[in-house]
Design a protein around this motif. Structure first.
Motif, PDB file in Angstrom:
ATOM      1  N   CYS A   1       0.848  -1.190   0.000  1.00 49.35           N
ATOM      2  CA  CYS A   1       0.000   0.000   0.000  1.00 49.35           C
ATOM      3  C   CYS A   1       0.886   1.244   0.000  1.00 49.35           C
ATOM      4  CB  CYS A   1      -0.915  -0.005   1.219  1.00 49.35           C
ATOM      5  SG  CYS A   1      -1.911   1.485   1.320  1.00 49.35           S
TER       6      CYS A   1
ATOM      7  N   CYS B   1      -0.391   3.615   3.372  1.00 49.69           N
ATOM      8  CA  CYS B   1      -0.092   3.315   4.781  1.00 49.69           C
ATOM      9  C   CYS B   1       1.085   2.365   4.948  1.00 49.69           C
ATOM     10  CB  CYS B   1      -1.332   2.757   5.486  1.00 49.69           C
ATOM     11  SG  CYS B   1      -1.691   1.044   5.067  1.00 49.69           S
TER      12      CYS B   1
ATOM     13  N   TYR C   1       1.202  -0.858   4.235  1.00 48.82           N
ATOM     14  CA  TYR C   1       0.847  -2.274   4.411  1.00 48.82           C
ATOM     15  C   TYR C   1       1.458  -3.105   3.285  1.00 48.82           C
ATOM     16  CZ  TYR C   1      -2.021  -6.499   3.934  1.00 48.82           C
ATOM     17  OH  TYR C   1      -2.439  -7.802   3.773  1.00 48.82           O
TER      18      TYR C   1
ATOM     19  N   CYS D   1      -6.478  -1.876  -0.028  1.00 52.90           N
ATOM     20  CA  CYS D   1      -5.691  -2.126   1.183  1.00 52.90           C
ATOM     21  C   CYS D   1      -6.606  -2.585   2.312  1.00 52.90           C
ATOM     22  CB  CYS D   1      -4.958  -0.848   1.582  1.00 52.90           C
ATOM     23  SG  CYS D   1      -4.089  -1.017   3.150  1.00 52.90           S
TER      24      CYS D   1
ATOM     25  N   CYS E   1      -6.274   0.387   5.239  1.00 47.35           N
ATOM     26  CA  CYS E   1      -6.798   1.747   5.084  1.00 47.35           C
ATOM     27  C   CYS E   1      -7.749   1.885   3.894  1.00 47.35           C
ATOM     28  CB  CYS E   1      -5.639   2.741   4.960  1.00 47.35           C
ATOM     29  SG  CYS E   1      -4.766   2.633   3.381  1.00 47.35           S
TER      30      CYS E   1
ATOM     31  N   SER F   1      -7.264   1.936   0.865  1.00 48.30           N
ATOM     32  CA  SER F   1      -6.746   2.663  -0.288  1.00 48.30           C
ATOM     33  C   SER F   1      -6.622   1.741  -1.497  1.00 48.30           C
ATOM     34  CB  SER F   1      -5.368   3.234   0.049  1.00 48.30           C
ATOM     35  OG  SER F   1      -4.728   3.676  -1.129  1.00 48.30           O
TER      36      SER F   1
END
Ligand SMILES: [Zn+2]
Length: 113
Positions: free
Chosen positions: A73, A76, A78, A89, A92, A94
């Protein structure tokens, strides 16, 4: 069913590798297919079963390893498994992802006898 076309390409590559290494007896072809690619492993194996008798290697096995869909991601940070369809994600939500793995179609190994 484009798996048949893929199998034909695989056989072509296998033929080249076998010839380059002076090999004639093939035991197994190991493929790596990403779970985000649009290749269905079951169809691939069926296509091989249909194609194998027409090749130099009628008794060879085909093994398909499914590679997980992994992404990073960009929002964030991830890193890990994501959904295969419309990935986002899990932390978050996203959609700003960099796909790390899961789209590949590779010959991992050609095992000769
Ligand atoms: Zn995120």
């Amino acid at each position: 069913m484009h798996e048949l076309g893929l199998v034909c390409q695989v056989v072509k590559t296998v033929d080249e590798v076998m010839a380059e290494n002076n090999l004639t007896e093939l035991d197994e072809i190991v493929l790596q297919v990403g779970e985000m690619s649009d290749v269905v492993p079951k169809f691939l194996e069926e296509a091989w079963q249909a194609t194998a008798p027409t090749t130099e290697y009628p008794d060879a096995k085909m093994t398909v390893e499914v590679m997980p869909a992994l992404a990073k991601c960009l929002d964030c940070g991830y890193e890990g498994h994501v959904k295969t369809f419309v990935p986002d994600c899990p932390i978050c939500s996203s959609g700003n992802l960099k796909i790390v793995s899961g789209k590949q179609f590779d010959i991992k190994e050609i095992v000769a006898k």
